[in-house]
Design a protein around this motif. Structure first.
Motif, PDB file in Angstrom:
ATOM      1  N   SER A  38       0.884  -1.582   0.427  1.00 45.44           N
ATOM      2  CA  SER A  38       0.419   0.318   0.011  1.00 45.44           C
ATOM      3  C   SER A  38       0.631   1.135   0.118  1.00 45.44           C
ATOM      4  CB  SER A  38      -0.805   0.381   1.106  1.00 45.44           C
ATOM      5  OG  SER A  38      -1.754  -0.656   1.492  1.00 45.44           O
ATOM      6  N   VAL A  39       1.463   1.224   0.952  1.00 43.54           N
ATOM      7  CA  VAL A  39       2.500   2.504   0.788  1.00 43.54           C
ATOM      8  C   VAL A  39       3.494   2.582  -0.423  1.00 43.54           C
ATOM      9  CG1 VAL A  39       4.745   3.308   1.644  1.00 43.54           C
ATOM     10  CG2 VAL A  39       2.395   2.793   3.687  1.00 43.54           C
ATOM     11  N   TYR A  40       4.388   0.773  -0.850  1.00 42.03           N
ATOM     12  CA  TYR A  40       5.364   1.648  -1.795  1.00 42.03           C
ATOM     13  C   TYR A  40       5.288   1.130  -3.204  1.00 42.03           C
ATOM     14  CZ  TYR A  40       8.503   2.002   2.595  1.00 42.03           C
ATOM     15  OH  TYR A  40       9.347   2.059   3.836  1.00 42.03           O
ATOM     16  N   PHE A  41       4.457   0.801  -3.196  1.00 46.30           N
ATOM     17  CA  PHE A  41       3.258   0.235  -4.480  1.00 46.30           C
ATOM     18  C   PHE A  41       2.474   1.558  -5.107  1.00 46.30           C
ATOM     19  CE2 PHE A  41       6.226  -2.913  -3.255  1.00 46.30           C
ATOM     20  CZ  PHE A  41       7.351  -3.193  -4.592  1.00 46.30           C
ATOM     21  N   LYS A  42       1.452   0.890  -4.369  1.00 49.44           N
ATOM     22  CA  LYS A  42       0.121   1.568  -4.584  1.00 49.44           C
ATOM     23  C   LYS A  42       0.072   3.537  -4.274  1.00 49.44           C
ATOM     24  CE  LYS A  42      -4.841   0.471  -3.949  1.00 49.44           C
ATOM     25  NZ  LYS A  42      -5.633  -0.114  -3.115  1.00 49.44           N
ATOM     26  N   ARG A  43       1.067   3.515  -3.403  1.00 46.97           N
ATOM     27  CA  ARG A  43       0.636   4.528  -2.729  1.00 46.97           C
ATOM     28  C   ARG A  43      -0.217   5.180  -2.193  1.00 46.97           C
ATOM     29  NH1 ARG A  43       3.061   3.722  -7.371  1.00 46.97           N
ATOM     30  NH2 ARG A  43       1.259   5.145  -8.284  1.00 46.97           N
ATOM     31  N   SER A  44      -1.053   4.380  -1.606  1.00 42.36           N
ATOM     32  CA  SER A  44      -2.091   4.561  -1.237  1.00 42.36           C
ATOM     33  C   SER A  44      -2.898   6.254  -0.406  1.00 42.36           C
ATOM     34  CB  SER A  44      -3.229   3.527   0.244  1.00 42.36           C
ATOM     35  OG  SER A  44      -4.350   3.522   0.696  1.00 42.36           O
ATOM     36  N   ASP A  45      -4.273   6.770  -0.599  1.00 39.92           N
ATOM     37  CA  ASP A  45      -4.271   7.835  -0.036  1.00 39.92           C
ATOM     38  C   ASP A  45      -5.031   7.419   1.621  1.00 39.92           C
ATOM     39  OD1 ASP A  45      -4.220  10.719   0.072  1.00 39.92           O
ATOM     40  OD2 ASP A  45      -6.333  10.607  -0.653  1.00 39.92           O
ATOM     41  N   LEU A  52      -0.960   5.258   9.764  1.00 37.82           N
ATOM     42  CA  LEU A  52       0.405   4.682  10.555  1.00 37.82           C
ATOM     43  C   LEU A  52       1.533   4.156   9.905  1.00 37.82           C
ATOM     44  CD1 LEU A  52      -2.131   1.579  10.574  1.00 37.82           C
ATOM     45  CD2 LEU A  52      -0.930   3.211  12.248  1.00 37.82           C
ATOM     46  N   GLY A  53       2.203   4.760   8.088  1.00 38.11           N
ATOM     47  CA  GLY A  53       3.139   5.075   7.072  1.00 38.11           C
ATOM     48  C   GLY A  53       3.050   6.320   7.323  1.00 38.11           C
ATOM     49  N   ALA A  54       2.731   7.441   8.313  1.00 34.00           N
ATOM     50  CA  ALA A  54       3.358   8.466   8.006  1.00 34.00           C
ATOM     51  C   ALA A  54       5.436   8.516   8.466  1.00 34.00           C
ATOM     52  CB  ALA A  54       3.023   9.679   9.437  1.00 34.00           C
ATOM     53  N   GLY A  55       6.068   8.169   8.775  1.00 38.16           N
ATOM     54  CA  GLY A  55       7.001   7.939   9.434  1.00 38.16           C
ATOM     55  C   GLY A  55       8.198   7.129   8.391  1.00 38.16           C
ATOM     56  N   LEU A  56       7.216   6.442   7.857  1.00 38.46           N
ATOM     57  CA  LEU A  56       8.188   5.028   7.037  1.00 38.46           C
ATOM     58  C   LEU A  56       8.972   6.025   5.752  1.00 38.46           C
ATOM     59  CD1 LEU A  56       5.567   2.214   6.465  1.00 38.46           C
ATOM     60  CD2 LEU A  56       7.721   2.751   7.721  1.00 38.46           C
ATOM     61  N   PRO A  57      10.555   5.476   6.255  1.00 40.89           N
ATOM     62  CA  PRO A  57      11.495   6.344   4.828  1.00 40.89           C
ATOM     63  C   PRO A  57      10.792   6.117   3.661  1.00 40.89           C
ATOM     64  CG  PRO A  57      12.073   4.432   5.991  1.00 40.89           C
ATOM     65  CD  PRO A  57      10.875   4.591   7.132  1.00 40.89           C
ATOM     66  N   PHE A  71       4.916  12.884   1.908  1.00 43.41           N
ATOM     67  CA  PHE A  71       4.766  12.420   0.441  1.00 43.41           C
ATOM     68  C   PHE A  71       3.912  12.710  -0.013  1.00 43.41           C
ATOM     69  CE2 PHE A  71       3.294   8.915  -2.785  1.00 43.41           C
ATOM     70  CZ  PHE A  71       4.051   9.848  -4.147  1.00 43.41           C
ATOM     71  N   VAL A  72       2.690  12.239   0.851  1.00 46.48           N
ATOM     72  CA  VAL A  72       1.303  12.405   0.856  1.00 46.48           C
ATOM     73  C   VAL A  72       1.067  14.121   1.044  1.00 46.48           C
ATOM     74  CG1 VAL A  72       1.088  10.217   1.131  1.00 46.48           C
ATOM     75  CG2 VAL A  72       0.885  11.694   3.120  1.00 46.48           C
ATOM     76  N   HIS A  73       1.979  14.587   1.532  1.00 48.52           N
ATOM     77  CA  HIS A  73       1.159  16.592   2.070  1.00 48.52           C
ATOM     78  C   HIS A  73       2.198  16.513   0.874  1.00 48.52           C
ATOM     79  CE1 HIS A  73      -0.071  16.221   5.912  1.00 48.52           C
ATOM     80  NE2 HIS A  73       0.717  15.059   6.468  1.00 48.52           N
ATOM     81  N   SER A  74       3.071  16.592  -0.193  1.00 48.56           N
ATOM     82  CA  SER A  74       3.530  17.161  -1.130  1.00 48.56           C
ATOM     83  C   SER A  74       2.720  16.908  -2.499  1.00 48.56           C
ATOM     84  CB  SER A  74       5.021  16.567  -1.672  1.00 48.56           C
ATOM     85  OG  SER A  74       5.821  17.374  -2.489  1.00 48.56           O
ATOM     86  N   ARG A  75       2.365  15.321  -2.268  1.00 52.16           N
ATOM     87  CA  ARG A  75       1.387  15.106  -3.037  1.00 52.16           C
ATOM     88  C   ARG A  75      -0.008  15.549  -3.456  1.00 52.16           C
ATOM     89  NH1 ARG A  75      -0.159   8.906  -3.293  1.00 52.16           N
ATOM     90  NH2 ARG A  75      -1.689   9.700  -1.235  1.00 52.16           N
ATOM     91  N   ASP A  76      -0.424  15.796  -1.764  1.00 51.05           N
ATOM     92  CA  ASP A  76      -1.893  16.429  -2.020  1.00 51.05           C
ATOM     93  C   ASP A  76      -1.577  17.745  -2.345  1.00 51.05           C
ATOM     94  OD1 ASP A  76      -2.936  14.305  -0.538  1.00 51.05           O
ATOM     95  OD2 ASP A  76      -2.590  14.898   1.776  1.00 51.05           O
ATOM     96  N   ALA A  77      -0.299  18.777  -1.668  1.00 54.29           N
ATOM     97  CA  ALA A  77      -0.227  20.139  -2.749  1.00 54.29           C
ATOM     98  C   ALA A  77      -0.838  20.240  -4.043  1.00 54.29           C
ATOM     99  CB  ALA A  77       0.629  21.396  -1.519  1.00 54.29           C
TER     100      ALA A  77
END
Length: 218
Positions: A38-45, A52-57, A71-77
């Protein structure tokens, strides 16, 4: 007879415990695999993955780490900016494509490379300098503080503090690093110098990019 029954009962209990442990391990393994995908391949929103994944590198540039939360904050903006621009031009709001996501990701890699260079050179952006730059935006746009704040919220879906931290500070840091990469005062030449530096830096072996994007069409 009682001893045999007791022995059988104990054996059944051990078997049940072993099965429960095995089931738990299997569940954890499946959940972990789903989460990584979900994090590294799907880049789930999804809210669960975002939280849960906020702190993952999701990337490392030397000692600098880019997290999934960033990453998700940058994507959101970026998504909000593209939507606002489309509305302003009377166009259809663009969908969030992997190319757009990768653009947000690459921007964070650039910021990490610049931050590393700034740290090595002792370059910082103080809170006073950040405030001066923000005040300069107000003056440049002939706006008011409230009007600029409203524009930031509508365009990037960020608060003023978030805008200053996530967008303005990295921009100021890049401008200061750019001045050390070339003697030119041209904005274009300085940008090209930063691009060349970042490209070279990201090609080094201590850079790790963990997020996977679909291959682009040739």
């Amino acid at each position: 007879m009682n001893a045999e029954l007791s022995s059988t009962s104990q054996q059944e209990q051990r078997t049940r415990k072993a099965l429960v442990a095995l089931a738990s391990m299997t569940l954890v393994a499946v959940a972990s695999a789903w989460f990584v995908h979900s994090v590294y391949f799907k880049r789930s929103d999804s809210r669960v993955v975002r939280t849960l994944g906020a702190g993952l590198p999701v990337a490392r540039v030397g000692a600098e780490t880019v997290t999934y939360g960033e990453f998700v904050h940058s994507r959101d903006a970026l998504k909000a900016y593209l939507a606002a621009s489309a509305v302003a031009q009377g166009q259809k709001t663009p969908s969030l494509t992997p190319e757009i996501e990768e653009g947000a990701y690459r921007r964070l890699l650039r910021e990490a490379a610049v931050a590393e260079s700034a740290r090595a050179k002792g370059i910082v952006v103080s809170d006073d300098a950040l405030q001066q730059a923000y005040d300069g935006l107000i003056a440049t746009t002939s706006s008011t503080s409230d009007a600029l704040a409203s524009y930031i919220t509508a365009t990037f879906h960020l608060s003023v503090d978030e805008f200053r931290t996530r967008m303005l500070r990295p921009q100021l840091l890049e401008e200061r690093v750019a001045a050390t990469l070339t003697s030119s005062t041209s904005t274009r030449q300085r940008n090209l110098a930063v691009i060349a530096y970042v490209d070279e830096r990201l090609a080094k072996p201590d850079v790790r990019m963990y997020v996977k994007f679909p291959p682009r069409d040739p």
